[in-house]
Design a protein around this motif. Sequence first.
Motif, PDB file in Angstrom:
ATOM      1  N   ILE A 198       0.834  -1.208   0.000  1.00 36.06           N
ATOM      2  CA  ILE A 198       0.000   0.000   0.000  1.00 36.06           C
ATOM      3  C   ILE A 198       0.867   1.255   0.000  1.00 36.06           C
ATOM      4  O   ILE A 198       0.575   2.236  -0.699  1.00 36.06           O
ATOM      5  CB  ILE A 198      -0.952  -0.016   1.209  1.00 36.06           C
ATOM      6  CG1 ILE A 198      -2.040  -1.069   0.990  1.00 36.06           C
ATOM      7  CG2 ILE A 198      -1.577   1.352   1.432  1.00 36.06           C
ATOM      8  CD1 ILE A 198      -2.986  -1.224   2.156  1.00 36.06           C
ATOM      9  N   ARG A 241      -3.487   2.418  -2.127  1.00 41.30           N
ATOM     10  CA  ARG A 241      -4.574   1.526  -1.743  1.00 41.30           C
ATOM     11  C   ARG A 241      -5.396   1.047  -2.943  1.00 41.30           C
ATOM     12  O   ARG A 241      -6.009  -0.016  -2.890  1.00 41.30           O
ATOM     13  CB  ARG A 241      -5.497   2.241  -0.744  1.00 41.30           C
ATOM     14  CG  ARG A 241      -4.824   2.604   0.559  1.00 41.30           C
ATOM     15  CD  ARG A 241      -5.789   3.260   1.535  1.00 41.30           C
ATOM     16  NE  ARG A 241      -5.085   3.693   2.737  1.00 41.30           N
ATOM     17  CZ  ARG A 241      -4.824   2.896   3.775  1.00 41.30           C
ATOM     18  NH1 ARG A 241      -5.229   1.650   3.731  1.00 41.30           N
ATOM     19  NH2 ARG A 241      -4.170   3.333   4.820  1.00 41.30           N
ATOM     20  N   GLU A 242      -5.414   1.813  -3.988  1.00 42.61           N
ATOM     21  CA  GLU A 242      -6.258   1.454  -5.126  1.00 42.61           C
ATOM     22  C   GLU A 242      -5.694   0.290  -5.945  1.00 42.61           C
ATOM     23  O   GLU A 242      -6.349  -0.195  -6.863  1.00 42.61           O
ATOM     24  CB  GLU A 242      -6.447   2.667  -6.038  1.00 42.61           C
ATOM     25  CG  GLU A 242      -5.210   3.146  -6.774  1.00 42.61           C
ATOM     26  CD  GLU A 242      -4.309   4.038  -5.922  1.00 42.61           C
ATOM     27  OE1 GLU A 242      -3.312   4.552  -6.465  1.00 42.61           O
ATOM     28  OE2 GLU A 242      -4.604   4.225  -4.729  1.00 42.61           O
ATOM     29  N   ALA A 290      -4.979  -2.738  -4.730  1.00 43.72           N
ATOM     30  CA  ALA A 290      -5.152  -3.984  -3.975  1.00 43.72           C
ATOM     31  C   ALA A 290      -5.570  -5.144  -4.862  1.00 43.72           C
ATOM     32  O   ALA A 290      -5.027  -6.250  -4.769  1.00 43.72           O
ATOM     33  CB  ALA A 290      -6.173  -3.778  -2.851  1.00 43.72           C
ATOM     34  N   MET A 320      -5.362  -6.429   3.058  1.00 41.76           N
ATOM     35  CA  MET A 320      -5.295  -5.398   2.029  1.00 41.76           C
ATOM     36  C   MET A 320      -6.674  -4.822   1.720  1.00 41.76           C
ATOM     37  O   MET A 320      -6.830  -3.612   1.570  1.00 41.76           O
ATOM     38  CB  MET A 320      -4.642  -5.961   0.767  1.00 41.76           C
ATOM     39  CG  MET A 320      -4.431  -4.934  -0.331  1.00 41.76           C
ATOM     40  SD  MET A 320      -3.289  -5.493  -1.627  1.00 41.76           S
ATOM     41  CE  MET A 320      -1.727  -5.279  -0.796  1.00 41.76           C
ATOM     42  N   GLN A 348      -7.756  -2.583   4.786  1.00 45.70           N
ATOM     43  CA  GLN A 348      -7.058  -1.299   4.856  1.00 45.70           C
ATOM     44  C   GLN A 348      -7.396  -0.403   3.665  1.00 45.70           C
ATOM     45  O   GLN A 348      -7.319   0.827   3.775  1.00 45.70           O
ATOM     46  CB  GLN A 348      -5.545  -1.535   4.924  1.00 45.70           C
ATOM     47  CG  GLN A 348      -5.094  -2.187   6.227  1.00 45.70           C
ATOM     48  CD  GLN A 348      -3.593  -2.135   6.403  1.00 45.70           C
ATOM     49  OE1 GLN A 348      -2.946  -1.171   5.996  1.00 45.70           O
ATOM     50  NE2 GLN A 348      -3.021  -3.149   7.025  1.00 45.70           N
ATOM     51  N   SER A 349      -7.767  -1.001   2.548  1.00 47.86           N
ATOM     52  CA  SER A 349      -8.112  -0.211   1.370  1.00 47.86           C
ATOM     53  C   SER A 349      -9.592   0.134   1.305  1.00 47.86           C
ATOM     54  O   SER A 349     -10.012   0.878   0.410  1.00 47.86           O
ATOM     55  CB  SER A 349      -7.731  -0.977   0.103  1.00 47.86           C
ATOM     56  OG  SER A 349      -6.355  -1.288   0.093  1.00 47.86           O
ATOM     57  N   ARG A 369     -15.255  -2.146  -7.692  1.00 48.45           N
ATOM     58  CA  ARG A 369     -14.674  -1.433  -6.541  1.00 48.45           C
ATOM     59  C   ARG A 369     -15.044   0.043  -6.557  1.00 48.45           C
ATOM     60  O   ARG A 369     -15.424   0.627  -5.530  1.00 48.45           O
ATOM     61  CB  ARG A 369     -13.149  -1.591  -6.548  1.00 48.45           C
ATOM     62  CG  ARG A 369     -12.440  -0.804  -5.442  1.00 48.45           C
ATOM     63  CD  ARG A 369     -10.935  -0.842  -5.601  1.00 48.45           C
ATOM     64  NE  ARG A 369     -10.485  -0.151  -6.794  1.00 48.45           N
ATOM     65  CZ  ARG A 369     -10.320   1.165  -6.882  1.00 48.45           C
ATOM     66  NH1 ARG A 369     -10.610   1.951  -5.840  1.00 48.45           N
ATOM     67  NH2 ARG A 369      -9.898   1.712  -8.002  1.00 48.45           N
ATOM     68  N   GLN A 423     -17.223   2.190  -3.906  1.00 44.10           N
ATOM     69  CA  GLN A 423     -16.643   3.374  -3.283  1.00 44.10           C
ATOM     70  C   GLN A 423     -17.582   4.570  -3.411  1.00 44.10           C
ATOM     71  O   GLN A 423     -17.768   5.328  -2.447  1.00 44.10           O
ATOM     72  CB  GLN A 423     -15.293   3.679  -3.943  1.00 44.10           C
ATOM     73  CG  GLN A 423     -14.480   4.772  -3.264  1.00 44.10           C
ATOM     74  CD  GLN A 423     -13.133   4.956  -3.947  1.00 44.10           C
ATOM     75  OE1 GLN A 423     -13.036   4.972  -5.174  1.00 44.10           O
ATOM     76  NE2 GLN A 423     -12.088   5.079  -3.146  1.00 44.10           N
ATOM     77  N   TYR A 472     -15.449  -2.205   3.809  1.00 42.07           N
ATOM     78  CA  TYR A 472     -15.037  -3.607   3.853  1.00 42.07           C
ATOM     79  C   TYR A 472     -16.164  -4.515   4.307  1.00 42.07           C
ATOM     80  O   TYR A 472     -16.319  -5.631   3.817  1.00 42.07           O
ATOM     81  CB  TYR A 472     -13.840  -3.740   4.802  1.00 42.07           C
ATOM     82  CG  TYR A 472     -13.300  -5.132   4.939  1.00 42.07           C
ATOM     83  CD1 TYR A 472     -12.629  -5.753   3.904  1.00 42.07           C
ATOM     84  CD2 TYR A 472     -13.448  -5.828   6.143  1.00 42.07           C
ATOM     85  CE1 TYR A 472     -12.121  -7.043   4.042  1.00 42.07           C
ATOM     86  CE2 TYR A 472     -12.941  -7.111   6.294  1.00 42.07           C
ATOM     87  CZ  TYR A 472     -12.279  -7.708   5.245  1.00 42.07           C
ATOM     88  OH  TYR A 472     -11.783  -8.985   5.393  1.00 42.07           O
TER      89      TYR A 472
END
Length: 465
Positions: free
Chosen positions: A90, A95-96, A98, A130, A133-134, A202, A206, A212
């Motif tokens: 990361i 983060r994007e 993952a 991952m 955290q992302s 994703r 978002q 998550y």
Amino acid sequence: MSILIAILALAALMLAAYRGYSVILFAPIAALGAVLLTDPSAVAPAFSGLFMDKMVGFVKLYFPVFLLGALFGKLVELSGFSRAIVEAVIKALGRERAIPVIVIVCALLTYGGVSLFVVVFAVYPFAAEMFRQSGIPKRLMPATIALGAFTFTMDAMPGTPQIQNIIPTTFFNTTAWAAPWLGFLGSVFIFILGVAYLERARRRAQRANEGYGTNLRNEPETPPDIALPHPLIALAPLVLVGVSNLLFTHWIPHWFPGVYTLALPGLPAPIPVDASKLVGIWAVLAALACGSLFTLIFGWRGMRNGPSIAEGSKTAVGGAMLATMNTASEYGFGAIIAALPGFMLIAQGLKAIPNPLVNEAVTINLLAGITGSASGGLSIALAAMSNQFIAAANAAHIPLEVMHRIASMASGGMDTLPHNGAVITLLAVTGLSHREAYANIFVMTLIKIASAFFAIGLYYAFGLI
């Protein structure tokens, strides 16, 4: 009527799996229901002589692999190795990234010869860290792992040591590197479309402020205050497993050539063990043992103050047993369905498709989907129809290397329907249900089905091999 019986058995099992019922219970019910409708007197013999025989045979061969794979994944999780790698990735990539990172890690392990079931256990702790955290929804994780482990490195990439790429060699007299350009470009097709779809999903999540997830099951237990090792140390066990697997695959045939006669004093008679058929399993077990020992030694400092290793090992054993029995039940189900007259009629009817490559792709896709097994559907199709495929290919001047590659790629298409053992194992390990995560896995299935026909199109359009 016999075809309808086979289709009803398949539909019943897929529905039960999708609705969250245990496949261990419903696989024999669906299979024996089909036998009951076909020949009532054969129910008990089919259960003991076929279903249980195949189920126990699978457990005998693969339970140690599931067990050591689960233990390795748990040690990676408890040691903080997964968190160390995730934080380093990361920090370096953002983060994007993952999803493509997890796909690539799974692909490297699978291409290195690690069993796709082991990859699920080994990668899950990394993927969970991952994704959390992302802020990526956990429901996308199974499809991400499936894309990396169950698709292009399983059967499309030239040279992959997975069984789906090895089976055609014995029928077409080819090698694992058959039709390298078709395999490579098919792999690129799968990777690009798969990652593009998952990234789109994703971004949609978002924008909807979906994180998550909460109230999730089977989450990694890495304590938040653990002292993390250097990322290279944390990555070493995964590399060690892949490299060790290749080395042991080369060494073991020299240590145990042919049939080994086990003659211990307490045995009433010597036991012959065909070591040549067990090289792949023994190599994976030795590699996982090396990776687990490395993780235990270099991660002991972090594990001492975290959750109990004893409790963690119990969780790993329980997960391994569930995953093994789920997949073994599927194996028994596939064996019974393949023995039914309806299945044989379907296989015979598929011979009417005129184009050799399309015939092969459709036949293997359907048989893999019905049996819920890529290797099972591929083996059944080639055992019954390889001579026909070869004759048709020779008549159409199609190289057998192309037949090999299309057969291999087609085996990994419809096999990932809801009743597939690997899919059920993946969902069990990640703690998700079919309702929560299967829709995205099915998109990977559609992409994989399309890839075989994409490769056929490349061959006819450009003559690529």
